[in-house]
Design a protein around this motif. Structure first.
Motif, PDB file in Angstrom:
ATOM      1  N   ASP A 210      17.489 -27.752  16.253  1.00  0.00           N
ATOM      2  CA  ASP A 210      17.658 -26.981  16.870  1.00  0.00           C
ATOM      3  C   ASP A 210      16.379 -26.173  16.361  1.00  0.00           C
ATOM      4  O   ASP A 210      15.691 -25.543  17.338  1.00  0.00           O
ATOM      5  CB  ASP A 210      18.599 -25.507  17.327  1.00  0.00           C
ATOM      6  CG  ASP A 210      19.999 -26.451  18.202  1.00  0.00           C
ATOM      7  OD1 ASP A 210      19.561 -27.638  18.543  1.00  0.00           O
ATOM      8  OD2 ASP A 210      21.381 -26.200  17.833  1.00  0.00           O
ATOM      9  N   ASP A 211      16.171 -26.117  15.308  1.00  0.00           N
ATOM     10  CA  ASP A 211      15.174 -25.031  14.764  1.00  0.00           C
ATOM     11  C   ASP A 211      13.928 -25.974  14.983  1.00  0.00           C
ATOM     12  O   ASP A 211      13.064 -25.301  15.475  1.00  0.00           O
ATOM     13  CB  ASP A 211      15.517 -24.492  13.014  1.00  0.00           C
ATOM     14  CG  ASP A 211      16.687 -24.104  12.716  1.00  0.00           C
ATOM     15  OD1 ASP A 211      16.783 -22.900  13.781  1.00  0.00           O
ATOM     16  OD2 ASP A 211      17.761 -23.983  11.997  1.00  0.00           O
ATOM     17  N   ILE A 212      13.605 -27.007  14.799  1.00  0.00           N
ATOM     18  CA  ILE A 212      12.421 -28.014  15.129  1.00  0.00           C
ATOM     19  C   ILE A 212      12.221 -28.429  16.142  1.00  0.00           C
ATOM     20  O   ILE A 212      11.269 -28.219  16.277  1.00  0.00           O
ATOM     21  CB  ILE A 212      12.533 -29.326  13.720  1.00  0.00           C
ATOM     22  CG1 ILE A 212      13.491 -29.097  12.575  1.00  0.00           C
ATOM     23  CG2 ILE A 212      11.665 -30.370  14.529  1.00  0.00           C
ATOM     24  CD1 ILE A 212      13.532 -29.468  11.762  1.00  0.00           C
ATOM     25  N   ALA A 213      13.240 -28.410  16.853  1.00  0.00           N
ATOM     26  CA  ALA A 213      12.562 -28.362  18.285  1.00  0.00           C
ATOM     27  C   ALA A 213      12.508 -27.343  18.763  1.00  0.00           C
ATOM     28  O   ALA A 213      11.383 -27.455  19.988  1.00  0.00           O
ATOM     29  CB  ALA A 213      14.216 -28.851  19.280  1.00  0.00           C
ATOM     30  N   ARG A 214      12.836 -26.397  18.656  1.00  0.00           N
ATOM     31  CA  ARG A 214      12.254 -24.987  19.259  1.00  0.00           C
ATOM     32  C   ARG A 214      11.063 -24.674  18.782  1.00  0.00           C
ATOM     33  O   ARG A 214      10.596 -23.540  19.755  1.00  0.00           O
ATOM     34  CB  ARG A 214      13.446 -23.765  19.022  1.00  0.00           C
ATOM     35  CG  ARG A 214      13.301 -22.391  19.392  1.00  0.00           C
ATOM     36  CD  ARG A 214      14.565 -21.038  18.851  1.00  0.00           C
ATOM     37  NE  ARG A 214      15.693 -21.565  19.408  1.00  0.00           N
ATOM     38  CZ  ARG A 214      16.382 -21.603  18.561  1.00  0.00           C
ATOM     39  NH1 ARG A 214      15.600 -21.797  16.782  1.00  0.00           N
ATOM     40  NH2 ARG A 214      17.487 -22.732  17.935  1.00  0.00           N
ATOM     41  N   ALA A 215      10.612 -24.642  18.166  1.00  0.00           N
ATOM     42  CA  ALA A 215       9.165 -24.336  17.209  1.00  0.00           C
ATOM     43  C   ALA A 215       7.953 -25.553  18.055  1.00  0.00           C
ATOM     44  O   ALA A 215       6.809 -24.866  18.268  1.00  0.00           O
ATOM     45  CB  ALA A 215       8.995 -25.146  15.429  1.00  0.00           C
ATOM     46  N   GLY A 216       8.682 -26.800  18.462  1.00  0.00           N
ATOM     47  CA  GLY A 216       7.924 -27.449  19.425  1.00  0.00           C
ATOM     48  C   GLY A 216       7.883 -27.115  21.514  1.00  0.00           C
ATOM     49  O   GLY A 216       7.919 -27.895  22.025  1.00  0.00           O
ATOM     50  N   LEU A 218      10.656 -27.575  22.651  1.00  0.00           N
ATOM     51  CA  LEU A 218      10.883 -28.578  22.997  1.00  0.00           C
ATOM     52  C   LEU A 218      13.022 -29.192  23.232  1.00  0.00           C
ATOM     53  O   LEU A 218      13.008 -28.190  22.652  1.00  0.00           O
ATOM     54  CB  LEU A 218      11.193 -30.147  22.151  1.00  0.00           C
ATOM     55  CG  LEU A 218       9.187 -30.771  22.063  1.00  0.00           C
ATOM     56  CD1 LEU A 218       9.176 -31.240  21.172  1.00  0.00           C
ATOM     57  CD2 LEU A 218       8.950 -31.045  24.024  1.00  0.00           C
ATOM     58  N   SER A 219      13.648 -30.019  23.627  1.00  0.00           N
ATOM     59  CA  SER A 219      14.937 -30.180  23.533  1.00  0.00           C
ATOM     60  C   SER A 219      15.034 -31.047  22.319  1.00  0.00           C
ATOM     61  O   SER A 219      14.156 -31.794  21.408  1.00  0.00           O
ATOM     62  CB  SER A 219      15.898 -31.110  25.031  1.00  0.00           C
ATOM     63  OG  SER A 219      14.763 -32.521  24.708  1.00  0.00           O
ATOM     64  N   ARG A 220      16.296 -31.360  21.764  1.00  0.00           N
ATOM     65  CA  ARG A 220      17.167 -31.520  20.569  1.00  0.00           C
ATOM     66  C   ARG A 220      16.688 -33.072  21.419  1.00  0.00           C
ATOM     67  O   ARG A 220      16.178 -33.454  19.921  1.00  0.00           O
ATOM     68  CB  ARG A 220      18.152 -31.396  20.600  1.00  0.00           C
ATOM     69  CG  ARG A 220      18.518 -30.627  19.787  1.00  0.00           C
ATOM     70  CD  ARG A 220      20.194 -29.906  20.044  1.00  0.00           C
ATOM     71  NE  ARG A 220      20.696 -31.010  19.346  1.00  0.00           N
ATOM     72  CZ  ARG A 220      21.485 -30.991  18.333  1.00  0.00           C
ATOM     73  NH1 ARG A 220      21.366 -29.812  17.552  1.00  0.00           N
ATOM     74  NH2 ARG A 220      22.416 -32.148  17.751  1.00  0.00           N
ATOM     75  N   SER A 221      16.624 -33.998  22.168  1.00  0.00           N
ATOM     76  CA  SER A 221      16.295 -34.895  22.540  1.00  0.00           C
ATOM     77  C   SER A 221      14.880 -35.309  21.853  1.00  0.00           C
ATOM     78  O   SER A 221      13.865 -36.421  21.666  1.00  0.00           O
ATOM     79  CB  SER A 221      17.332 -35.938  23.220  1.00  0.00           C
ATOM     80  OG  SER A 221      16.438 -34.782  24.906  1.00  0.00           O
ATOM     81  N   ARG A 225      12.637 -38.193  19.664  1.00  0.00           N
ATOM     82  CA  ARG A 225      11.999 -38.833  19.982  1.00  0.00           C
ATOM     83  C   ARG A 225      10.713 -38.279  20.367  1.00  0.00           C
ATOM     84  O   ARG A 225       9.311 -39.890  19.265  1.00  0.00           O
ATOM     85  CB  ARG A 225      11.441 -38.966  22.118  1.00  0.00           C
ATOM     86  CG  ARG A 225      12.886 -39.832  22.526  1.00  0.00           C
ATOM     87  CD  ARG A 225      12.655 -40.051  23.875  1.00  0.00           C
ATOM     88  NE  ARG A 225      12.899 -38.735  24.936  1.00  0.00           N
ATOM     89  CZ  ARG A 225      14.050 -38.240  25.049  1.00  0.00           C
ATOM     90  NH1 ARG A 225      15.120 -38.839  24.823  1.00  0.00           N
ATOM     91  NH2 ARG A 225      13.724 -37.262  26.275  1.00  0.00           N
ATOM     92  N   TYR A 226       9.536 -37.203  19.853  1.00  0.00           N
ATOM     93  CA  TYR A 226       8.752 -37.039  18.936  1.00  0.00           C
ATOM     94  C   TYR A 226       8.452 -38.001  17.281  1.00  0.00           C
ATOM     95  O   TYR A 226       7.552 -37.978  17.507  1.00  0.00           O
ATOM     96  CB  TYR A 226       7.939 -35.569  18.992  1.00  0.00           C
ATOM     97  CG  TYR A 226       7.799 -35.218  20.964  1.00  0.00           C
ATOM     98  CD1 TYR A 226       7.883 -34.930  21.701  1.00  0.00           C
ATOM     99  CD2 TYR A 226       5.922 -34.049  20.088  1.00  0.00           C
ATOM    100  CE1 TYR A 226       7.477 -34.604  22.610  1.00  0.00           C
ATOM    101  CE2 TYR A 226       5.487 -34.018  21.355  1.00  0.00           C
ATOM    102  CZ  TYR A 226       5.904 -34.143  22.144  1.00  0.00           C
ATOM    103  OH  TYR A 226       5.589 -33.316  23.627  1.00  0.00           O
ATOM    104  N   PHE A 227       9.177 -37.274  16.403  1.00  0.00           N
ATOM    105  CA  PHE A 227       9.543 -37.996  15.340  1.00  0.00           C
ATOM    106  C   PHE A 227       9.804 -39.325  15.570  1.00  0.00           C
ATOM    107  O   PHE A 227       8.487 -39.861  14.566  1.00  0.00           O
ATOM    108  CB  PHE A 227      10.011 -37.269  14.731  1.00  0.00           C
ATOM    109  CG  PHE A 227      10.185 -35.611  14.066  1.00  0.00           C
ATOM    110  CD1 PHE A 227       9.940 -35.555  12.897  1.00  0.00           C
ATOM    111  CD2 PHE A 227      10.184 -34.502  15.390  1.00  0.00           C
ATOM    112  CE1 PHE A 227       9.202 -34.181  12.247  1.00  0.00           C
ATOM    113  CE2 PHE A 227       9.758 -33.024  14.545  1.00  0.00           C
ATOM    114  CZ  PHE A 227       9.021 -33.022  13.722  1.00  0.00           C
TER     115      PHE A 227
END
Length: 296
Positions: A210-216, A218-221, A225-227
């Motif tokens: 959730d932390d990484i997604a929030r930084a971008g 974006l949603s978790r899913s 997909r980005y990574f």
């Protein structure tokens, strides 16, 4: 000059000074497996980059694409593009790397027309340079000349270099690329760098998806997909790999021990750190430390 440790900041921007004493350029030979990590870390920089493979073969990743660059051929990597490199099949790959500030390619009066559109285009992250094409042969020969002149520092070599840079750029753009500017792609690149930036700032802390997604933003899913698309891994797997990368320099300090290093880079278990380190580096942290201390 061999650069063995590509230092990047929290944004993955390379911190190596890409300039000589008087010119905003840098040109040097790199042996990939002599890098502290055994490969060239994912990074980016404002400078444009030209590569000439002198020996062996290399696998480059630029943004989300991977390609093999053969011995004798080269590669152009555009400004601001994420990229990394590893040698192919233990070929002992050596390449000449030429980094140049885009503003130094042409005089300011020509920069807006002939340089800026190319470094802003979203469909031009890289260009494979083939030695059997005349334009490619011209570029690769100019890279060799620039590398020699920087080493020799003969009279007026700075002027000779500026002439060759103009020649390189002319040969690059005569191909007549149809440039595109996709705002969606620009936003994707920005969000990816935001997420990586957050990981690099907080790698020593507990990190959740959730932390990484929030930084971008974006949603978790969508974050996953980005990574998966760009780095071919999951966000949390990337965190582990990055922590191991950060541990390498710490392990080389004489007073360090494996347990302290494990906690310093964000692992909450020494055994888990050793297990992940072994899988990534094909040796234990202690073996790596001893090897580096003995300069093996």
């Amino acid at each position: 000059m061999q650069i063995k440790d590509f230092v990047v900041d929290q944004n993955l921007k390379e911190l190596t000074k890409h300039r000589t004493v008087v010119l905003p350029i840098a040109c040097y030979e790199t042996t990939i497996d002599q890098n502290i990590h055994g490969y060239i870390l994912l990074h980016w920089h404002d400078e444009i980059q030209f590569v000439l493979i002198v020996k062996g073969e290399a696998i480059f990743q630029i943004n989300e694409e991977k390609l093999v660059v053969r011995e004798g051929d080269g590669l152009f990597i555009n400004s601001g593009c994420l990229h990394m490199a590893e040698e192919k099949n233990h070929s002992g790959c050596v390449y000449i790397c030429l980094n140049v500030s885009p503003h130094f390619i042409l005089p300011q009066e020509l920069y807006t027309t002939y340089v800026y559109p190319y470094i802003q285009a979203t469909n031009f992250p890289y260009l494979y340079i083939e030695a059997n094409e005349l334009w490619g042969k011209n570029i690769l020969a100019a890279i060799v000349k620039i590398n020699q002149w920087i080493q020799q520092k003969s009279t007026y070599y700075e002027i000779d270099i500026t002439v060759q840079l103009t020649f390189i750029w002319q040969n690059l753009i005569i191909n007549g690329f149809q440039l595109e500017y996709n705002q969606t792609e620009m936003l994707k690149s920005h969000r990816m760098k935001q997420m990586l930036n957050w990981v690099h700032l907080h790698f020593a802390e507990e990190i959740m998806l959730d932390d990484i997604a929030r930084a971008g933003q974006l949603s978790r899913s969508e974050c996953c997909r980005y990574f998966k698309r760009i780095l071919k891994t999951t966000p949390l797997s990337y965190v582990i790999v990055y922590r191991i990368q950060k541990s390498l320099a710490l392990l080389q300090q004489a007073e360090s021990n494996v347990t302290e290093v494990a906690y310093q880079v964000g692992f909450n278990s020494t055994s888990y750190f050793i297990d992940k380190f072994r899988k990534s580096m094909n040796m234990t942290p202690l073996a790596y430390k001893k090897c580096r201390m003995d300069d093996c």
